[in-house]
Scaffold this motif. Structure first.
Motif, mmCIF file in Angstrom:
data_model
loop_
_atom_site.group_PDB
_atom_site.id
_atom_site.type_symbol
_atom_site.label_atom_id
_atom_site.label_comp_id
_atom_site.label_asym_id
_atom_site.label_seq_id
_atom_site.Cartn_x
_atom_site.Cartn_y
_atom_site.Cartn_z
ATOM 1 N N LEU A 318 0.830 -1.200 0.000
ATOM 2 C CA LEU A 318 0.000 0.000 0.000
ATOM 3 C C LEU A 318 0.867 1.254 0.000
ATOM 4 C CD1 LEU A 318 -3.332 0.545 1.764
ATOM 5 C CD2 LEU A 318 -1.599 2.320 1.966
ATOM 6 N N ASN A 319 1.895 1.257 0.833
ATOM 7 C CA ASN A 319 2.774 2.429 0.875
ATOM 8 C C ASN A 319 3.535 2.612 -0.442
ATOM 9 O OD1 ASN A 319 2.238 3.646 3.337
ATOM 10 N ND2 ASN A 319 3.667 2.348 4.464
ATOM 11 N N GLU A 320 3.874 1.505 -1.096
ATOM 12 C CA GLU A 320 4.542 1.617 -2.399
ATOM 13 C C GLU A 320 3.613 2.270 -3.422
ATOM 14 O OE1 GLU A 320 7.408 -2.369 -1.994
ATOM 15 O OE2 GLU A 320 5.653 -2.360 -3.325
ATOM 16 N N LEU A 321 2.370 1.813 -3.479
ATOM 17 C CA LEU A 321 1.414 2.386 -4.428
ATOM 18 C C LEU A 321 1.080 3.829 -4.087
ATOM 19 C CD1 LEU A 321 -1.079 -0.602 -4.877
ATOM 20 C CD2 LEU A 321 0.567 0.259 -6.559
ATOM 21 N N ALA A 322 1.120 4.161 -2.793
ATOM 22 C CA ALA A 322 0.746 5.513 -2.358
ATOM 23 C C ALA A 322 1.910 6.498 -2.404
ATOM 24 C CB ALA A 322 0.185 5.462 -0.940
ATOM 25 N N SER A 323 3.086 6.060 -2.808
ATOM 26 C CA SER A 323 4.261 6.937 -2.769
ATOM 27 C C SER A 323 4.139 8.133 -3.702
ATOM 28 C CB SER A 323 5.525 6.136 -3.109
ATOM 29 O OG SER A 323 5.424 5.576 -4.417
ATOM 30 N N HIS A 324 3.266 8.051 -4.696
ATOM 31 C CA HIS A 324 3.037 9.190 -5.581
ATOM 32 C C HIS A 324 1.577 9.652 -5.518
ATOM 33 C CE1 HIS A 324 7.015 8.704 -7.295
ATOM 34 N NE2 HIS A 324 6.762 7.428 -7.500
ATOM 35 N N ALA A 325 0.827 9.135 -4.557
ATOM 36 C CA ALA A 325 -0.597 9.455 -4.435
ATOM 37 C C ALA A 325 -0.815 10.637 -3.507
ATOM 38 C CB ALA A 325 -1.370 8.243 -3.932
ATOM 39 N N ARG A 326 -1.970 11.238 -3.642
ATOM 40 C CA ARG A 326 -2.340 12.366 -2.787
ATOM 41 C C ARG A 326 -2.850 11.899 -1.437
ATOM 42 N NH1 ARG A 326 -6.871 15.011 -1.577
ATOM 43 N NH2 ARG A 326 -8.142 13.676 -2.904
ATOM 44 N N LEU A 327 -3.445 10.699 -1.402
ATOM 45 C CA LEU A 327 -4.068 10.207 -0.178
ATOM 46 C C LEU A 327 -4.079 8.687 -0.168
ATOM 47 C CD1 LEU A 327 -5.799 10.990 2.405
ATOM 48 C CD2 LEU A 327 -7.811 10.645 0.941
ATOM 49 N N ALA A 328 -3.849 8.108 1.020
ATOM 50 C CA ALA A 328 -4.039 6.679 1.247
ATOM 51 C C ALA A 328 -5.116 6.517 2.310
ATOM 52 C CB ALA A 328 -2.745 6.011 1.709
ATOM 53 N N VAL A 329 -5.880 5.445 2.214
ATOM 54 C CA VAL A 329 -6.973 5.203 3.166
ATOM 55 C C VAL A 329 -6.870 3.776 3.684
ATOM 56 C CG1 VAL A 329 -9.464 5.234 3.549
ATOM 57 C CG2 VAL A 329 -8.444 6.796 1.869
ATOM 58 N N VAL A 330 -6.915 3.634 5.016
ATOM 59 C CA VAL A 330 -6.904 2.317 5.651
ATOM 60 C C VAL A 330 -7.977 2.279 6.725
ATOM 61 C CG1 VAL A 330 -4.452 1.870 5.210
ATOM 62 C CG2 VAL A 330 -5.128 3.046 7.314
ATOM 63 N N GLY A 331 -8.349 1.070 7.129
ATOM 64 C CA GLY A 331 -9.328 0.910 8.196
ATOM 65 C C GLY A 331 -8.653 0.584 9.508
ATOM 66 N N SER A 332 -9.287 1.004 10.597
ATOM 67 C CA SER A 332 -8.787 0.703 11.937
ATOM 68 C C SER A 332 -9.696 -0.331 12.574
ATOM 69 C CB SER A 332 -8.765 1.966 12.805
ATOM 70 O OG SER A 332 -8.640 1.620 14.173
ATOM 71 N N HIS A 333 -9.101 -1.382 13.130
ATOM 72 C CA HIS A 333 -9.877 -2.441 13.765
ATOM 73 C C HIS A 333 -9.980 -2.245 15.271
ATOM 74 C CE1 HIS A 333 -10.257 -5.079 10.231
ATOM 75 N NE2 HIS A 333 -9.118 -4.521 9.874
ATOM 76 N N GLY A 334 -9.541 -1.083 15.771
ATOM 77 C CA GLY A 334 -9.599 -0.849 17.211
ATOM 78 C C GLY A 334 -11.028 -0.786 17.709
ATOM 79 N N ARG A 335 -11.300 -1.435 18.842
ATOM 80 C CA ARG A 335 -12.629 -1.378 19.452
ATOM 81 C C ARG A 335 -12.494 -1.788 20.918
ATOM 82 N NH1 ARG A 335 -12.628 -5.961 16.390
ATOM 83 N NH2 ARG A 335 -13.488 -4.877 14.588
ATOM 84 N N GLY A 336 -13.400 -1.297 21.753
ATOM 85 C CA GLY A 336 -13.353 -1.634 23.167
ATOM 86 C C GLY A 336 -12.368 -0.764 23.920
ATOM 87 N N ALA A 337 -12.390 -0.879 25.252
ATOM 88 C CA ALA A 337 -11.585 -0.008 26.109
ATOM 89 C C ALA A 337 -10.097 -0.162 25.872
ATOM 90 C CB ALA A 337 -11.902 -0.298 27.581
ATOM 91 N N LEU A 338 -9.623 -1.386 25.636
ATOM 92 C CA LEU A 338 -8.189 -1.602 25.415
ATOM 93 C C LEU A 338 -7.870 -1.746 23.941
ATOM 94 C CD1 LEU A 338 -5.318 -2.174 26.412
ATOM 95 C CD2 LEU A 338 -5.972 -4.575 26.669
ATOM 96 N N ALA A 339 -8.659 -2.540 23.236
ATOM 97 C CA ALA A 339 -8.343 -2.837 21.841
ATOM 98 C C ALA A 339 -8.446 -1.620 20.941
ATOM 99 C CB ALA A 339 -9.278 -3.931 21.318
ATOM 100 N N ARG A 340 -9.150 -0.577 21.379
ATOM 101 C CA ARG A 340 -9.267 0.602 20.526
ATOM 102 C C ARG A 340 -7.916 1.290 20.343
ATOM 103 N NH1 ARG A 340 -11.109 5.811 23.161
ATOM 104 N NH2 ARG A 340 -10.430 5.730 25.315
ATOM 105 N N PHE A 341 -6.947 0.967 21.186
ATOM 106 C CA PHE A 341 -5.614 1.548 21.011
ATOM 107 C C PHE A 341 -4.727 0.665 20.139
ATOM 108 C CE2 PHE A 341 -6.862 3.544 25.102
ATOM 109 C CZ PHE A 341 -6.905 4.838 24.634
ATOM 110 N N LEU A 342 -5.306 -0.380 19.577
ATOM 111 C CA LEU A 342 -4.569 -1.253 18.673
ATOM 112 C C LEU A 342 -5.173 -1.118 17.295
ATOM 113 C CD1 LEU A 342 -4.411 -4.399 20.980
ATOM 114 C CD2 LEU A 342 -2.716 -2.583 20.754
ATOM 115 N N LEU A 343 -4.450 -0.512 16.385
ATOM 116 C CA LEU A 343 -4.977 -0.256 15.053
ATOM 117 C C LEU A 343 -5.168 -1.536 14.252
ATOM 118 C CD1 LEU A 343 -3.018 2.830 13.728
ATOM 119 C CD2 LEU A 343 -5.479 2.628 13.975
ATOM 120 N N GLY A 344 -4.382 -2.518 14.500
ATOM 121 C CA GLY A 344 -4.277 -3.654 13.599
ATOM 122 C C GLY A 344 -2.924 -3.552 12.914
#
Length: 362
Positions: A318-344
């Motif tokens: 993804l970072n290779e393809l985005a090296s000349h892009a204006r924007l990259a978009v990813v999803g965050s799997h964080g949820r719950g009191a502790l897991a929300r601080f873990l992006l995936g």
């Protein structure tokens, strides 16, 4: 306090039609007590009935509209979207990348008429003797910094509010993000040849925020074009894809949809994969992208789409393809009191080595 800011936002909303995302004046506005309790627990305004008291009368005036459970949920979701409509919270620090963040936000505000709030968080205070003058000087410096950024925005025709708070920067930005459409922060990462990598605060903010978070690296983005989004079979990936499509449609950028796959590690007892296994995984991966696009792409017929489906590590590709892009978009799997601080792992690796402005969608 945050709950007061939410209540104030209700009073500021102009009356308009529910069909365009705002609301008819005949629709019931929740009471102050209801607003306060809603803001306190931080939940979205959903699954709520209309405010007590004048609810029945206002419904009669609006044509005696009766809503079942689903209609009521939709009603509150629309109200929540209206509160956060066209609003961006910007975390401002005394660093070089902070100006890049403000610059990125100003361009977006000019294009879309966004409301902007710049916030500077003074942290580190623990209440020991002699700390007062240090905190006072830090608050003064933060005020000067914010005024300088406001002047920069004003020179571009953009109006912004400012706010200085004391506390934990991570917690303050996460809490404040409840009533904003977007949170923008900076990263000191300037590329693999330069470094350094962003510290854990930015990852925690991106994982815990209540709205999409845009992370701006300390890089020159001029002349870049295109949007890259990573997808898989998760609901979060579908939300990231919808975000990317909306961005591409507004900007006119081409959209690259990436899905990578990894085979099951080959046991030492086997000399190679069975015939057709790898091609089968590739076919399944292509179907994943096709299904995701079938749900969303018909709503955005003008967006130019490139599919990339291949074997390999997702974050790196993804970072290779985005090296000349204006924007990259990813999803965050964080949820719950502790897991929300873990992006995936994928999202965190993307932020560890940013190649462009990156949006993290929850």
């Amino acid at each position: 306090m945050l709950r007061d800011r939410v209540a104030d936002r209700w009073a500021e909303r102009p009356a308009a039609s529910a069909l365009d995302g705002t609301f008819d004046p005949s629709e019931t506005i929740p009471s102050a007590d209801h607003r306060e309790s809603t803001a306190l627990d931080g939940r979205s305004l959903r699954n709520r009935s209309c405010a007590a008291g004048e609810s029945a009368a206002s419904h009669d005036l609006a044509g005696e509209r009766h809503r079942d459970e689903r209609d009521t949920t939709s009603y509150w979701q629309r109200m929540t979207e209206t509160i956060m409509e066209q609003s961006i919270l910007v975390g401002v620090t005394d660093s070089a990348v902070s100006r890049r963040v403000v610059d990125w936000v100003s361009a977006r505000a000019l294009e879309r008429g966004c409301r902007i709030e710049l916030v500077s968080v003074v942290g580190g205070a623990v209440g020991v003797v002699g700390e007062g003058p240090i905190v006072e000087a830090a608050m003064k410096s933060a005020g000067i910094l914010l005024e300088r950024e406001v002047e920069f925005l004003r020179s571009r025709g953009v109006v912004a509010e400012t706010r200085i708070v004391r506390g934990d920067p991570v917690g303050e930005l996460i809490d404040s993000s409840m009533v904003f459409d977007l949170l923008a922060i900076g990263s000191d990462y300037r590329g693999s040849a330069v470094g350094p990598r962003r510290g854990p605060h930015g990852v925690r903010i991106a994982a815990g925020a209540h709205c999409p978070v845009v992370v701006v690296p300390d890089m020159d983005m001029s002349g870049r074009r295109g949007i890259v989004v990573g997808v898989d079979r998760s609901p979060i990936a579908r939300r990231a894809l919808a975000f990317a499509f909306a961005e591409a449609e507004r900007s006119g950028d081409p959209l690259t949809v990436l899905h990578t796959w990894q085979p099951v590690p080959l046991p030492r007892t086997m000399r190679g994969y069975p015939h057709g296994y790898l091609s089968g995984v590739q076919t399944l991966a292509e179907e994943t992208v096709d299904l995701a696009l079938a749900e969303i792409s018909p709503e955005h017929p003008g967006v130019r789409i490139t599919r990339v489906v291949e074997q390999g590590p997702p974050a790196q590709r993804l970072n290779e393809l985005a090296s000349h892009a204006r924007l990259a978009v990813v999803g965050s799997h964080g949820r719950g009191a502790l897991a929300r601080f873990l992006l995936g792992s994928t999202s965190q690796q993307v932020l560890d080595e940013l190649s462009t402005v990156t949006a993290v969608v929850r």
